[in-house]
Design a protein around this motif. Structure first.
Motif, PDB file in Angstrom:
ATOM      1  N   VAL A 196      15.247 -29.463  43.688  1.00 16.09           N
ATOM      2  CA  VAL A 196      16.517 -29.682  43.006  1.00 16.09           C
ATOM      3  C   VAL A 196      16.944 -31.137  43.133  1.00 16.09           C
ATOM      4  CG1 VAL A 196      18.973 -29.064  43.001  1.00 16.09           C
ATOM      5  CG2 VAL A 196      17.233 -27.270  43.295  1.00 16.09           C
ATOM      6  N   ARG A 197      16.811 -31.694  44.331  1.00 15.76           N
ATOM      7  CA  ARG A 197      17.205 -33.083  44.543  1.00 15.76           C
ATOM      8  C   ARG A 197      16.346 -34.034  43.698  1.00 15.76           C
ATOM      9  NH1 ARG A 197      17.234 -32.632  49.401  1.00 15.76           N
ATOM     10  NH2 ARG A 197      15.132 -33.309  49.930  1.00 15.76           N
ATOM     11  N   ARG A 198      15.057 -33.789  43.657  1.00 17.45           N
ATOM     12  CA  ARG A 198      14.178 -34.646  42.864  1.00 17.45           C
ATOM     13  C   ARG A 198      14.490 -34.540  41.368  1.00 17.45           C
ATOM     14  NH1 ARG A 198       8.462 -32.715  45.187  1.00 17.45           N
ATOM     15  NH2 ARG A 198       7.723 -33.719  43.266  1.00 17.45           N
ATOM     16  N   TYR A 199      14.847 -33.316  40.910  1.00 18.71           N
ATOM     17  CA  TYR A 199      15.156 -33.129  39.473  1.00 18.71           C
ATOM     18  C   TYR A 199      16.440 -33.865  39.103  1.00 18.71           C
ATOM     19  CZ  TYR A 199      16.380 -30.780  35.113  1.00 18.71           C
ATOM     20  OH  TYR A 199      16.750 -30.515  33.802  1.00 18.71           O
ATOM     21  N   ARG A 200      17.425 -33.780  39.990  1.00 14.08           N
ATOM     22  CA  ARG A 200      18.688 -34.442  39.710  1.00 14.08           C
ATOM     23  C   ARG A 200      18.539 -35.967  39.707  1.00 14.08           C
ATOM     24  NH1 ARG A 200      22.523 -30.718  43.655  1.00 14.08           N
ATOM     25  NH2 ARG A 200      22.554 -28.835  42.317  1.00 14.08           N
ATOM     26  N   ASP A 201      17.611 -36.478  40.568  1.00 14.42           N
ATOM     27  CA  ASP A 201      17.449 -37.935  40.651  1.00 14.42           C
ATOM     28  C   ASP A 201      16.535 -38.490  39.551  1.00 14.42           C
ATOM     29  OD1 ASP A 201      19.038 -37.909  42.880  1.00 14.42           O
ATOM     30  OD2 ASP A 201      17.346 -37.962  44.302  1.00 14.42           O
ATOM     31  N   GLY A 202      15.494 -37.749  39.165  1.00 16.99           N
ATOM     32  CA  GLY A 202      14.518 -38.316  38.247  1.00 16.99           C
ATOM     33  C   GLY A 202      14.186 -37.464  37.057  1.00 16.99           C
ATOM     34  N   GLY A 203      14.778 -36.360  36.894  1.00 13.51           N
ATOM     35  CA  GLY A 203      14.495 -35.524  35.754  1.00 13.51           C
ATOM     36  C   GLY A 203      13.227 -34.722  35.932  1.00 13.51           C
ATOM     37  N   LEU A 204      12.738 -34.228  34.786  1.00 11.57           N
ATOM     38  CA  LEU A 204      11.579 -33.341  34.807  1.00 11.57           C
ATOM     39  C   LEU A 204      10.349 -34.032  35.385  1.00 11.57           C
ATOM     40  CD1 LEU A 204      10.346 -30.587  34.051  1.00 11.57           C
ATOM     41  CD2 LEU A 204       9.889 -31.518  31.764  1.00 11.57           C
ATOM     42  N   ALA A 205      10.128 -35.320  35.144  1.00 11.35           N
ATOM     43  CA  ALA A 205       8.928 -36.031  35.625  1.00 11.35           C
ATOM     44  C   ALA A 205       8.888 -36.109  37.139  1.00 11.35           C
ATOM     45  CB  ALA A 205       8.886 -37.437  35.038  1.00 11.35           C
ATOM     46  N   ALA A 206      10.048 -36.024  37.771  1.00  8.54           N
ATOM     47  CA  ALA A 206      10.064 -36.127  39.237  1.00  8.54           C
ATOM     48  C   ALA A 206       9.507 -34.902  39.925  1.00  8.54           C
ATOM     49  CB  ALA A 206      11.481 -36.392  39.717  1.00  8.54           C
ATOM     50  N   LEU A 207       9.298 -33.809  39.157  1.00 10.36           N
ATOM     51  CA  LEU A 207       8.753 -32.587  39.764  1.00 10.36           C
ATOM     52  C   LEU A 207       7.219 -32.596  39.849  1.00 10.36           C
ATOM     53  CD1 LEU A 207      11.061 -29.933  38.063  1.00 10.36           C
ATOM     54  CD2 LEU A 207      11.233 -30.892  40.364  1.00 10.36           C
ATOM     55  N   ALA A 208       6.567 -33.655  39.381  1.00 12.29           N
ATOM     56  CA  ALA A 208       5.103 -33.729  39.455  1.00 12.29           C
ATOM     57  C   ALA A 208       4.656 -33.894  40.916  1.00 12.29           C
ATOM     58  CB  ALA A 208       4.611 -34.895  38.614  1.00 12.29           C
ATOM     59  N   ASP A 209       3.350 -33.606  41.183  1.00  9.79           N
ATOM     60  CA  ASP A 209       2.803 -33.734  42.557  1.00  9.79           C
ATOM     61  C   ASP A 209       2.859 -35.180  43.026  1.00  9.79           C
ATOM     62  OD1 ASP A 209       2.251 -31.074  42.837  1.00  9.79           O
ATOM     63  OD2 ASP A 209       0.178 -31.224  42.115  1.00  9.79           O
TER      64      ASP A 209
END
Length: 596
Positions: A38-51
């Motif tokens: 959740v924190r990564r999505y809020r900071d960087g959007g969908l691309a931040a959820l990559a490995d």
């Protein structure tokens, strides 16, 4: 769904109001992971959820780039330095912290400065041994491969102290003969003292236990016995027993010879080797000594410090290597043997060599030094000088060396000869040939015993001189073209010379030839028994002497154009010589008694 899509759906459920605990349970992850998504999505959007990489942002114990660069530079300057030597050099440069050998190995592999190979056996699997103190054991060996600019190959005589790895002998010679090896060994004994033991392989320079037809004591063993050194040899075909000196030879080839062009001369090669050995002993760290230098662990043998009497440890060298001083000199009065160094014998001890005069008997067979010496009837009645040491006997006639024999005498035998009137010997005639290359027109002489098959050994080969000479000791006079066989002072046969000038200069027991011998065609004497019909046969010719002389042993003198038949010094008849053939037999086969 992909992993990234599952993370996105989990984030959407949390954003829609679902409890984090239920979402984490549904997707099989921890609550912390869902919070992180959740924190990564809020900071960087969908691309931040990559490995993402799990590699840490920093490593506190990683080798610094400056140290790694220094390691690579040292390795390029010295391609033979491994991790252990690199670690030592870094400590010498006060680098902190010093990487471990494993880290240094990985640095070399990472920078393509070393090719990873198959792992060797662990050092703990080897059975290692080492003497507890210096001067307890020396290892000696001979190595080839030192090339000169003229194409010749030199031999390296090496000696290493077992405890300290200190090089005590590093001497270059053109030919590693037994005498050359002993001279290098004697020089090391004079400089460093006498070790308790020496270890060698089974080369003929070091031991005579495999000599055929029977074992004998060589000069090296004699030196060890006289000085109380235990001479040990390896089992045949066991080079690992002398592993320290063999490993030293590998270092010489890789660090000294590989960086050198062929040397201009033996002297130039020796000077370069001496400088390199000095660096090896005093500067270069030794990995087997925990990076200490050999000189830091080596110590000369000091008899006074050991509490041993000086007279008991004085160095004694055979006369072939250490000449006696001139009679009447202060050194002779003090019992000194040898030109320099600690090569002395205590006063009152046995001499190293003696000499005395003898008159050759009518038979030409002289007895001296517990040995019978055949000199020939031509020297009967003459006075000769006999020089004898514990291992060698020389005979001089009118100042010229005419015979050399091997003998085995004890100190008591030499003392007994002194008591019979012998005097201290002159400097040993170790070789009667001049130093340096032999002239192409030089004529040399050697003495050899003829075998039962009528052959003599010359320069490692068998040369046939005729069955009639079997069992005799003959002199071979060899020049550039002809080899003359001399028996009893006369030439009995001439053959083509089988040797080159360099081979003539290396003959064992060789000496420069004196005046030319008498020709066999003018003076050969043979004995024959007169047959029942009054004749004899000599050199392919039948000579009629007369039936009145049948059964007698007559002497036939072979001259160039005639035969003279003698009996008890009286001339019986003279016959023309019409056939020239080789004499097959010099003595009568037996006396025939016909009963008259």
């Amino acid at each position: 769904m992909s992993v990234m899509e599952q993370r996105y759906r989990a984030v959407l459920e949390v954003e829609a109001g679902c409890p984090v605990t239920e979402v984490a349970q549904r997707y099989g992850v921890s609550r912390q992971s869902v919070h992180g998504w959740v924190r990564r999505y809020r900071d960087g959007g969908l691309a931040a959820l990559a490995d993402r990489s799990h590699r840490p942002d920093r490593c506190p114990h990683r080798t610094a780039a400056q140290i790694e660069a220094l390691v690579c530079e040292l390795r390029r300057l010295h391609p033979r330095w491994g991790p252990a030597r690199l670690a030592y050099e870094l400590r010498q440069r006060q680098v902190e912290p010093v990487p471990s050998p494993a880290t240094l190995y990985r640095i070399l592999v990472r920078n393509a400065l070393i090719t990873p190979g198959q792992r060797r056996r662990a050092r703990s699997s080897y059975v290692r041994w080492e003497r507890e103190a210096p001067m307890q054991l020396w290892q000696l060996d001979v190595m080839g491969g030192v090339m000169l600019a003229d194409g010749r190959e030199c031999k390296l005589i090496s000696g290493i102290d077992d405890h300290s790895r200190f090089i005590v002998i590093a001497h270059l010679v053109v030919r590693a003969s037994g005498r050359a090896v002993c001279a290098a060994f004697a020089g090391a004994l004079q400089v460093f003292g006498v070790p308790e033991e020496v270890l060698t392989d089974n080369g003929k320079q070091f031991t005579g236990r495999f000599t055929r037809p029977r074992a004998t004591e060589v000069l090296f063993e004699r030196i060890c016995r006289d000085n109380g050194i235990t001479a040990r040899t390896t089992r045949p075909r066991s080079p690992t027993t002398t592993g320290k000196v063999e490993r030293w030879h590998k270092t010489v080839r890789e660090e000294f010879l590989a960086a050198q062009a062929p040397f201009a001369s033996v002297q130039a090669a020796q000077e370069a080797l001496d400088a390199w050995v000095a660096d090896y002993n005093t500067v270069r760290p030794h990995q087997a000594l925990e990076m200490a230098t050999p000189a830091s662990r080596f110590a000369r043998r000091d008899s006074a410090a050991a509490g041993e009497p000086l007279e008991a440890l004085r160095l004694r060298l055979p006369a072939d290597l250490a000449a006696l001083p001139a009679a009447g000199s202060p050194a002779a009065a003090a019992g000194v043997v040898g030109a320099s160094g600690p090569a002395v014998i205590a006063a009152g001890a046995a001499p190293v060599a003696v000499e005395f005069e003898r008159t050759v008997p009518a038979s030409g067979n002289l007895t001296a030094g517990k040995r019978q010496i055949w000199l020939g009837r031509s020297l009967a009645g003459r006075q000769v000088t006999v020089w004898v040491s514990a291992t060698t006997l020389h005979v001089f006639s009118e100042g010229r060396l005419i015979k050399t024999h091997a003998v085995t005498l004890t100190d008591a035998d030499l003392v007994r000869l002194v008591g019979l009137g012998a005097r201290p010997g002159r400097p040993s005639p170790a070789t009667a040939l001049p130093a340096g290359p032999l002239a192409a027109d030089a004529v040399v002489e050697i003495d050899r015993m003829v075998t039962n098959a009528g052959c003599v050994g010359v320069a490692g080969r068998l040369v046939s001189v005729g069955a009639p000479l079997a069992g005799r000791r003959v002199t071979l006079r060899i020049d550039a073209r002809v080899m003359q066989v001399i028996s009893e002072g006369v030439v009995v046969r001439a053959l083509a010379s089988p040797l080159t000038p360099s081979q003539r200069g290396r003959l064992q027991g060789a000496r420069l030839a004196g005046r030319a011998p008498v020709s066999s065609a003018a003076a050969v004497r043979v004995e024959r028994v007169v047959s029942s019909n009054g004749g004899v046969k000599v050199a392919g010719c039948r000579l009629q002497v007369g039936q009145v002389h049948r059964g007698k042993v007559v002497t036939v003198v072979l001259e160039e154009t005639r035969f003279r038949v003698l009996f008890e010094g009286e001339e019986l008849s003279v016959h023309p010589r019409t056939v020239i053939k080789e004499v097959k037999r010099l003595r009568a086969s037996g006396h025939i008694d016909y009963g008259f």
